[in-house]
Design a protein around this motif. Structure first.
Motif, short mmCIF file in Angstrom:
data_model
loop_
_atom_site.label_atom_id
_atom_site.label_comp_id
_atom_site.label_asym_id
_atom_site.label_seq_id
_atom_site.Cartn_x
_atom_site.Cartn_y
_atom_site.Cartn_z
N PRO A 1 -3.76 12.68 8.83
CA PRO A 1 -3.41 11.32 8.42
C PRO A 1 -2.53 11.34 7.17
CG PRO A 1 -5.75 11.49 8.92
CD PRO A 1 -5.21 12.89 8.90
N VAL A 2 -1.53 10.48 7.16
CA VAL A 2 -0.58 10.38 6.04
C VAL A 2 -0.43 8.93 5.64
CG1 VAL A 2 1.77 10.89 5.26
CG2 VAL A 2 0.71 12.36 6.95
N ARG A 3 -0.30 8.68 4.35
CA ARG A 3 -0.02 7.34 3.84
C ARG A 3 1.05 7.44 2.75
NH1 ARG A 3 -2.93 6.78 7.52
NH2 ARG A 3 -4.87 5.59 7.72
N GLU A 4 1.90 6.42 2.68
CA GLU A 4 2.86 6.29 1.58
C GLU A 4 2.48 5.07 0.77
OE1 GLU A 4 7.11 7.35 1.96
OE2 GLU A 4 6.73 7.21 4.12
N GLN A 5 2.37 5.25 -0.53
CA GLN A 5 1.95 4.14 -1.39
C GLN A 5 2.36 4.43 -2.82
OE1 GLN A 5 -2.16 2.31 -1.03
NE2 GLN A 5 -2.41 3.29 -3.03
N ASP A 6 2.94 3.44 -3.46
CA ASP A 6 3.26 3.51 -4.89
C ASP A 6 4.08 4.74 -5.26
OD1 ASP A 6 1.75 1.22 -5.05
OD2 ASP A 6 -0.03 2.21 -5.84
#
Length: 378
Positions: free
Chosen positions: A136-141
């Motif tokens: 799982p990957v997330r892009e944030q800030d």
């Protein structure tokens, strides 16, 4: 007395079964620390058209950005011969192994094998049973996060960077590799007494007087509120505190790997340091230091001063890099070392206890929570 924390042993990467018909994920002993989101890189570090290899708790991860803008993360190992995938290249929106050219899509499926497809019509992905584990990957800030655990990633929150993209606050990241595990680094970033020795004359100088603070140990965090309106940090009062407001200083550790230090002067000036600690292995960590600030000056002046602020904060953090290297070398000199804590180390003890709870997959027991007064000389 408490012993220094040690990170878990390296996680074994996936391997291919003997008949090379499928790929499995073999794992070493895991604990609650693996069931967390960790920063893999900044968005700027992951360049379009190039894969990026990182390590988190000893596990190699290959990252690449697809044509639709989505980031993919695979275990950094080809299921064919075990080659590091991040040493390869991108082609047709796939990650290509540099050894024999096996291609992986963003879900980790092998979609092209040259030694097979070169002698017959191209196959469809369903024709191949080969697959590498995707994460799982997330892009944030401004950051890219990866979850290496086996549990439900959606149930784990991702830490938000305070004031990111919010005017009049401005911010930037610094990325450094430290010698040390999460516990060692979090204790350093939350440690005021060391600043008059490691950062003497540039961040805080000794004045030979007492400082008091309230330490609140909570279910998943430590919060330290300092009671010293005469305290000063840095060398640029004309920039940070032109109105001569008292300094409001609060430090926080959010288990398992984030520290946040707030320095506020009234309602118009402030300086924040957030450190995201990503353990590379049992001995080293990559730290993503987020600096956010607002000062009572026109934005064009602050833009002109930005290189000076970057230089100043880089000098300070490099001092911490060097002292943590010396700390690591000292521990290596006596592997059976046991720390001797004094009253001013209550923050260190709290961090140790929180990390132990994380590894057990728990929050801090109620009996260990509460507030204590900390007093020391600076």
């Amino acid at each position: 007395m408490s012993t220094l924390n040690r990170e878990p042993e390296n996680v074994a990467a996936p391997h291919v079964c003997g008949d090379v018909t499928q790929a499995n994920t073999a794992t070493a002993t895991r604990d609650g620390l693996h069931e967390q989101w960790f920063v893999a890189c900044t968005q700027r570090e992951l360049r379009r058209g190039n894969p990026l290899g990182v390590k988190i708790l000893g596990l190699g991860v290959a990252l690449f950005r697809q044509s639709n803008g989505q980031v993919a993360a695979l275990i950094d190992q080809c299921v064919h011969r075990g080659t590091r995938l991040s040493a390869g290249k991108l082609a047709d929106d796939c990650l290509v192994c540099p050894y024999h050219g096996w291609r992986y899509d963003g879900d980790g499926r092998v979609v092209h094998i040259p030694t097979i497809d070169g002698i017959k019509p191209a196959a469809t992905p369903s024709d191949y049973p080969f697959r590498q584990r995707s994460l799982p990957v997330r892009e944030q800030d401004g950051l890219i996060w990866v979850f290496i655990g086996d549990g439900n990633a959606d149930k784990k929150p991702i830490f938000r960077m305070p004031f990111y993209g919010q005017a009049p606050w401005q911010s930037y990241f610094m990325v450094n590799t430290f010698d040390g595990d999460i516990g060692m680094l979090a204790q350093n970033f939350m440690d005021v007494p060391h600043t008059v020795f490691v950062h003497d004359g540039i961040f805080r100088s000794s004045r030979g007087s007492a400082m008091e603070a309230t330490v609140a140990l909570k279910a998943e965090s430590v919060e330290v509120t300092y009671h010293d309106e005469q305290d000063k940090i840095g060398m640029m009062d004309w920039l940070t505190n032109p109105d001569h407001e008292p300094l409001v200083h609060t430090d926080r550790f959010f288990a398992p790997n984030v520290t946040r230090c707030d320095y506020l002067w009234g309602s118009r000036s402030g300086f924040l340091i957030v450190s995201q600690i990503t353990p590379i292995d049992a001995r080293r960590s990559r730290v993503y230091t987020y600096i956010a600030y607002r000062f009572r000056l026109p934005r064009w002046v602050l833009r002109a001063l930005r290189p000076l602020l970057h230089l100043y904060t880089n000098i300070v953090i490099q001092q911490d890099v060097r002292i943590m290297r010396a700390h690591r070398q000292g521990l290596d000199n006596a592997p059976d070392f046991e720390a001797h804590n004094v009253r001013a180390d209550v923050v260190h003890v709290g961090i140790d206890r929180l990390l132990a709870a994380v590894r057990r997959g728990e929050t801090l027991p109620e009996a260990q929570r509460g507030e204590k007064l900390m007093r020391f000389e600076i």
